[in-house]
Design a protein around this motif. Sequence first.
Motif, PDB file in Angstrom:
ATOM      1  N   PHE A  26     -52.978  10.693 -59.425  1.00 16.46           N
ATOM      2  CA  PHE A  26     -54.393  10.367 -59.451  1.00 16.46           C
ATOM      3  C   PHE A  26     -54.543   8.853 -59.472  1.00 16.46           C
ATOM      4  CE2 PHE A  26     -54.441  14.660 -61.496  1.00 16.46           C
ATOM      5  CZ  PHE A  26     -55.146  15.298 -60.493  1.00 16.46           C
ATOM      6  N   PRO A  27     -55.732   8.331 -59.241  1.00 19.73           N
ATOM      7  CA  PRO A  27     -55.917   6.884 -59.278  1.00 19.73           C
ATOM      8  C   PRO A  27     -55.394   6.280 -60.577  1.00 19.73           C
ATOM      9  CG  PRO A  27     -57.868   7.936 -58.397  1.00 19.73           C
ATOM     10  CD  PRO A  27     -56.980   9.039 -58.868  1.00 19.73           C
ATOM     11  N   GLY A  28     -54.563   5.263 -60.454  1.00 19.11           N
ATOM     12  CA  GLY A  28     -54.006   4.617 -61.632  1.00 19.11           C
ATOM     13  C   GLY A  28     -52.919   5.403 -62.317  1.00 19.11           C
ATOM     14  N   ALA A  29     -52.478   6.508 -61.717  1.00 16.28           N
ATOM     15  CA  ALA A  29     -51.493   7.375 -62.371  1.00 16.28           C
ATOM     16  C   ALA A  29     -50.611   8.035 -61.315  1.00 16.28           C
ATOM     17  CB  ALA A  29     -52.191   8.437 -63.217  1.00 16.28           C
ATOM     18  N   GLU A  30     -49.337   7.625 -61.276  1.00 19.35           N
ATOM     19  CA  GLU A  30     -48.409   8.163 -60.290  1.00 19.35           C
ATOM     20  C   GLU A  30     -47.698   9.424 -60.773  1.00 19.35           C
ATOM     21  OE1 GLU A  30     -47.974   6.878 -57.173  1.00 19.35           O
ATOM     22  OE2 GLU A  30     -49.675   5.616 -57.687  1.00 19.35           O
ATOM     23  N   THR A  31     -47.771   9.703 -62.059  1.00 22.75           N
ATOM     24  CA  THR A  31     -47.071  10.832 -62.663  1.00 22.75           C
ATOM     25  C   THR A  31     -47.946  11.430 -63.764  1.00 22.75           C
ATOM     26  OG1 THR A  31     -46.041   9.497 -64.396  1.00 22.75           O
ATOM     27  CG2 THR A  31     -44.851   9.661 -62.286  1.00 22.75           C
ATOM     28  N   PRO A  32     -47.577  12.610 -64.285  1.00 20.50           N
ATOM     29  CA  PRO A  32     -48.312  13.125 -65.448  1.00 20.50           C
ATOM     30  C   PRO A  32     -48.292  12.174 -66.634  1.00 20.50           C
ATOM     31  CG  PRO A  32     -47.033  14.884 -64.444  1.00 20.50           C
ATOM     32  CD  PRO A  32     -46.622  13.614 -63.750  1.00 20.50           C
ATOM     33  N   ASP A  33     -47.153  11.479 -66.848  1.00 27.50           N
ATOM     34  CA  ASP A  33     -47.118  10.496 -67.940  1.00 27.50           C
ATOM     35  C   ASP A  33     -48.099   9.364 -67.698  1.00 27.50           C
ATOM     36  OD1 ASP A  33     -45.086  11.556 -69.691  1.00 27.50           O
ATOM     37  OD2 ASP A  33     -43.657  11.131 -68.103  1.00 27.50           O
ATOM     38  N   GLY A  34     -48.179   8.924 -66.435  1.00 23.95           N
ATOM     39  CA  GLY A  34     -49.135   7.872 -66.114  1.00 23.95           C
ATOM     40  C   GLY A  34     -50.566   8.329 -66.290  1.00 23.95           C
ATOM     41  N   TYR A  35     -50.822   9.574 -65.943  1.00 26.74           N
ATOM     42  CA  TYR A  35     -52.158  10.141 -66.134  1.00 26.74           C
ATOM     43  C   TYR A  35     -52.498  10.177 -67.623  1.00 26.74           C
ATOM     44  CZ  TYR A  35     -56.018  13.458 -65.095  1.00 26.74           C
ATOM     45  OH  TYR A  35     -57.241  14.082 -64.952  1.00 26.74           O
ATOM     46  N   TRP A  36     -51.536  10.598 -68.425  1.00 25.92           N
ATOM     47  CA  TRP A  36     -51.774  10.658 -69.858  1.00 25.92           C
ATOM     48  C   TRP A  36     -52.031   9.264 -70.434  1.00 25.92           C
ATOM     49  CZ3 TRP A  36     -53.449  13.658 -73.416  1.00 25.92           C
ATOM     50  CH2 TRP A  36     -53.245  13.356 -74.767  1.00 25.92           C
ATOM     51  N   ARG A  37     -51.277   8.271 -69.978  1.00 24.94           N
ATOM     52  CA  ARG A  37     -51.510   6.919 -70.478  1.00 24.94           C
ATOM     53  C   ARG A  37     -52.894   6.425 -70.090  1.00 24.94           C
ATOM     54  NH1 ARG A  37     -46.098   6.049 -69.020  1.00 24.94           N
ATOM     55  NH2 ARG A  37     -46.691   4.973 -67.089  1.00 24.94           N
ATOM     56  N   LEU A  38     -53.294   6.668 -68.847  1.00 24.23           N
ATOM     57  CA  LEU A  38     -54.624   6.245 -68.401  1.00 24.23           C
ATOM     58  C   LEU A  38     -55.707   6.862 -69.282  1.00 24.23           C
ATOM     59  CD1 LEU A  38     -56.159   4.807 -65.900  1.00 24.23           C
ATOM     60  CD2 LEU A  38     -56.473   7.160 -65.108  1.00 24.23           C
ATOM     61  N   LEU A  39     -55.568   8.171 -69.563  1.00 21.86           N
ATOM     62  CA  LEU A  39     -56.565   8.879 -70.360  1.00 21.86           C
ATOM     63  C   LEU A  39     -56.528   8.451 -71.826  1.00 21.86           C
ATOM     64  CD1 LEU A  39     -55.972  12.448 -68.866  1.00 21.86           C
ATOM     65  CD2 LEU A  39     -57.969  11.008 -68.442  1.00 21.86           C
ATOM     66  N   SER A  40     -55.340   8.429 -72.407  1.00 21.22           N
ATOM     67  CA  SER A  40     -55.239   8.159 -73.845  1.00 21.22           C
ATOM     68  C   SER A  40     -55.558   6.712 -74.190  1.00 21.22           C
ATOM     69  CB  SER A  40     -53.835   8.534 -74.347  1.00 21.22           C
ATOM     70  OG  SER A  40     -52.845   7.762 -73.699  1.00 21.22           O
ATOM     71  N   GLU A  41     -55.344   5.803 -73.237  1.00 17.80           N
ATOM     72  CA  GLU A  41     -55.679   4.404 -73.476  1.00 17.80           C
ATOM     73  C   GLU A  41     -57.131   4.084 -73.124  1.00 17.80           C
ATOM     74  OE1 GLU A  41     -52.820   2.188 -71.257  1.00 17.80           O
ATOM     75  OE2 GLU A  41     -51.106   2.944 -72.429  1.00 17.80           O
ATOM     76  N   GLY A  42     -57.841   5.058 -72.595  1.00 15.05           N
ATOM     77  CA  GLY A  42     -59.257   4.864 -72.302  1.00 15.05           C
ATOM     78  C   GLY A  42     -59.514   3.874 -71.192  1.00 15.05           C
ATOM     79  N   ARG A  43     -58.719   3.958 -70.101  1.00 12.88           N
ATOM     80  CA  ARG A  43     -58.891   3.036 -68.984  1.00 12.88           C
ATOM     81  C   ARG A  43     -59.533   3.738 -67.795  1.00 12.88           C
ATOM     82  NH1 ARG A  43     -54.368   2.043 -66.793  1.00 12.88           N
ATOM     83  NH2 ARG A  43     -52.895   3.217 -68.093  1.00 12.88           N
ATOM     84  N   SER A  44     -60.171   2.959 -66.944  1.00  5.56           N
ATOM     85  CA  SER A  44     -60.744   3.472 -65.701  1.00  5.56           C
ATOM     86  C   SER A  44     -59.979   2.877 -64.529  1.00  5.56           C
ATOM     87  CB  SER A  44     -62.222   3.104 -65.587  1.00  5.56           C
ATOM     88  OG  SER A  44     -62.716   3.422 -64.290  1.00  5.56           O
TER      89      SER A  44
END
Length: 553
Positions: free
Chosen positions: A109-127
């Motif tokens: 997804f945008p800003g997230a190349e992997t599930p871990d990246g997706y989780w970091r994007l979400l948990s860190e509250g970034r857009s």
Amino acid sequence: MLAQVLRTVRQSAGIDLDPSVLYEYPTIRLLSEWLADKHGASFSLGAATNPEEEASDKDKGILGATQNGREKQPVQPTPEPKSAPVPATAVRTGTGPADIAVIGLSCRFPGAETPDGYWRLLSEGRSAIRTVTRDNWTGGAADYAGLLDCSRTMPASHFRLSEEDANAMDPQALLLLEESLKAWHHAGYVPEEIKERSIGVYIGARSRHEPDEASLLQARNPILAVGTNYLAANISQYFDLRGPSVVLDTACSSALVGLNVAVQALLAGEIECALVGGVSLLVSDKSHRLFRQRGILSPEPQFHIFDGKASGVVLSEGAGIVLLKPVAQALIDGDRIYAVIKGVAVNNDGRTAGPAAPNYTAQTEVMRQALVRSGKQPEEIGYIEANGSGSEVNDLLELKATQAVYRKAGGPPLCIGSAKPNIGHPLCAEGIAGLIKLVLMLDRRGYVPFLSGHTPMKHFDIGASPFYFSREHQEWAGPRAAALNCFADGGTNAHIILEGWEELRGLDALRRPLPLPAMEPDGGPGGITGLEGTDDSQPGEAESEPIIWESYA
């Protein structure tokens, strides 16, 4: 037309009507009964004064219930959607035969190349929403979107495709192949283990791919470039899977409708495992132009949901895959279970004020159906991943429908949020983006910050409601069960109930996520090229070790 109704009511009776009321009471009869019941006194001064006018009261609708000072007939309350309450015998503890395990997943997804990246994007509250800079998009008004850095990171030859075929193919098809491979490795399987098995492939997608003539003429297998079914068929062919291979398009709910079909096939014993996914890529500004013409494209890079600033959607792209098995079979196979699907329901709005207009009754009904099938009680649901439309009326209706199903009779506070302010609206990949977010939240036992809902809504007081927004990454509070709303253009609604997996088993009994196979620069086996080991690596950067994502370590 509905705006004119609102204006007329405001001018004639001085009532600033909540616009979502027109969708809750979508006929003249229902609306007039509700107005007479709630605001009858405001309309009595405009009553008719002659028999001819009285005779036409039924046709006049809004004013008809209070004409000439007559005593108003008792108004019957709007009936709730016909759905049986959850019977006590339907409440299950633990797992049941209808429970479906999520045993593996992958996403980009945008800003997230992997599930871990997706989780970091979400948990860190970034857009990850930003200004569009793609060369093939037209100039004019500034466009904003959530975009992938690149849609292809693995050589086509790894999937037994020629570069000529790959150049002519829909890039969505190549992205799906990559994510499918990653999902199997995430689940701990190599392709040889799943070969010739009864595994179904269900992809939510929309393809309007039209390759240029030169690319099509050079392709060895041009059917791969123009057949929408190959978005799923490529996966079945590469992995040699023998279950059905299906592409579904119900707009935003496509992937979850595919999940519903997959769950039915699993429960019927038609397949032993299912690969379910969704994909959407923005290859031009065509979607932006269409959404702008409809008047629902956000003029700013923020996606406001449940917010007084709501002004439309921000489009995005992405892809996600989940692997599903019945819980009982997953335990036998030693699979790692990330979450359990307890109930799924799908319906349609039917005839409404327009193809994109919502139906309050249908929304509440699809939620109730999924809840009944899950065996859960409303108060056992601790989080709602909302659809979130970025429009006043649609967001109001979703809040009202959710409250009517999950907290009408009270109960503990209910956390509600959406990934759209983080990544935008990924069209046919919307449902899978919400599903994977919930799986990650349940597996990692945490809430993530909701990036919108800061400006109070005019007609819904969140503070006085059972809902609240999480503003930071925090430990999951209350029952570890959640629900997912997904309402689509065209009216096909989906609702999913998920639960965290609680059973503890020895780590040696579980399948472990596997590293991806290495690649040579020419696309053959060997070294790695064009793959990203973490979200910090650069596309095309060579690695000396096989890829192991953080959650694999």
